[in-house]
Design an enzyme around this catalytic site. Sequence first.
Site, PDB file in Angstrom:
ATOM      1  N   SER A 120      -0.131   1.488   1.312  1.00 52.32           N
ATOM      2  CA  SER A 120      -0.943   0.799   2.328  1.00 52.32           C
ATOM      3  C   SER A 120      -2.068   0.011   1.678  1.00 52.32           C
ATOM      4  O   SER A 120      -2.486   0.319   0.564  1.00 52.32           O
ATOM      5  CB  SER A 120      -1.572   1.798   3.288  1.00 52.32           C
ATOM      6  OG  SER A 120      -0.601   2.622   3.844  1.00 52.32           O
TER       7      SER A 120
HETATM    8  N1  SAH Z   1       0.444   7.501   1.059  1.00 54.64           N
HETATM    9  C1  SAH Z   1       1.424   6.748   0.343  1.00 54.64           C
HETATM   10  C2  SAH Z   1       2.099   5.723   1.227  1.00 54.64           C
HETATM   11  C3  SAH Z   1       3.570   5.875   1.191  1.00 54.64           C
HETATM   12  S1  SAH Z   1       4.495   4.973   2.382  1.00 54.64           S
HETATM   13  C4  SAH Z   1       0.860   6.132  -0.930  1.00 54.64           C
HETATM   14  O1  SAH Z   1      -0.357   6.215  -1.158  1.00 54.64           O
HETATM   15  O2  SAH Z   1       1.634   5.593  -1.714  1.00 54.64           O
HETATM   16  C5  SAH Z   1       5.019   6.259   3.455  1.00 54.64           C
HETATM   17  C6  SAH Z   1       5.899   7.303   2.876  1.00 54.64           C
HETATM   18  O3  SAH Z   1       6.271   8.189   3.923  1.00 54.64           O
HETATM   19  C7  SAH Z   1       7.211   6.804   2.276  1.00 54.64           C
HETATM   20  O4  SAH Z   1       7.256   7.155   0.930  1.00 54.64           O
HETATM   21  C8  SAH Z   1       8.286   7.531   3.084  1.00 54.64           C
HETATM   22  O5  SAH Z   1       9.396   7.914   2.315  1.00 54.64           O
HETATM   23  C9  SAH Z   1       7.516   8.726   3.580  1.00 54.64           C
HETATM   24  N2  SAH Z   1       8.093   9.414   4.734  1.00 54.64           N
HETATM   25  C10 SAH Z   1       8.692   8.901   5.845  1.00 54.64           C
HETATM   26  N3  SAH Z   1       9.106   9.890   6.658  1.00 54.64           N
HETATM   27  C11 SAH Z   1       8.764  11.073   6.054  1.00 54.64           C
HETATM   28  C12 SAH Z   1       8.929  12.435   6.388  1.00 54.64           C
HETATM   29  N4  SAH Z   1       9.544  12.847   7.506  1.00 54.64           N
HETATM   30  N5  SAH Z   1       8.462  13.367   5.533  1.00 54.64           N
HETATM   31  C13 SAH Z   1       7.854  13.009   4.365  1.00 54.64           C
HETATM   32  N6  SAH Z   1       7.669  11.732   3.995  1.00 54.64           N
HETATM   33  C14 SAH Z   1       8.118  10.770   4.828  1.00 54.64           C
END
Ligand code: SAH
Length: 277
Positions: A120
Amino acid sequence: MNQRRPGFPARLDQAVAPPGSRSAASGPATATAQRPAPVKPQRPGAGDRPPGLAIPTGLGMDSAAVRQRMVQKLAAQGVQSAAVLTAMGTVERHRFVDSALVNQAYEDTSLPIGLGQTISKPNVVARMLELLTQAPGAQGGAGLGRVLEIGTGCGYQAAVLSHLAREVYSIERLRGLHEKARDNLRPMRLANVHLLLGDGMLGYDKGAPYAGIVAAAGGEAVPEAWCQQLAVGGRLVAPTVMAGGRQALVVIDKTHHGLQQTVLEAVHFVPLKSGIA
Ligand code: SAH
């Protein structure tokens, strides 16, 4: 294989994979010790860089100065929490993105982190973490207690959270990103960050109750498990799809009288999906 509560003292070199992709909240998680990677020199503190940990070429300036500019921009955009601004100024975002994107690491933009997912923009990270620290039960400047992050991604937000919360449990459903986050975070030696591989839609019961829960992926609704695992006085911040199909930031406070939901601004997050892959 041993069964235990992974937070104490599970470290970044341990992955906790639920036995079945849908059983994280019900069945016992299994801590699997992984072979530790070669130990890199530890950084004594933000800004200090021993030889061998030079800023990647392409950043063009000392990264602390670039980060301070980012922090000033965040403050100008309305982020007020000194703790959040300090944490954002401390964590080296350029270490979490591909070398080809290092030049954009401190711009207010989301960036690809692989497997179709994105990190993000700093402004959104700061906004969500500021909301989290403003939970009704948060004790002033004392910082948050245990926090659950759904969607570890590359591990950036977990690193920022490590400066704001006593313990951080961060769960990711994609093995490739879970491993990437582990690699990114290992040299930072953040002993209070616990990375989990599992379906975050089920939350992570073993670390509950949480003072804060923050989701980095947007679902059709806030999963019941998250509300259950939230402590009284705690706050949940999650992008959620509203009627009409657009996502908005939803804040849920758990009080002695029940759950209080507030819908805030429109956001655009990757979708929350079930199961691990
Ligand atoms: N906080 C992260 C942002 C990652 S984007 C950072 O700083 O990089 C959001 C993430 O949520 C993705 O990697 C995706 O795979 C994950 N995601 C989506 N659904 C999920 C679930 N049910 N459980 C765990 N992770 C999930």
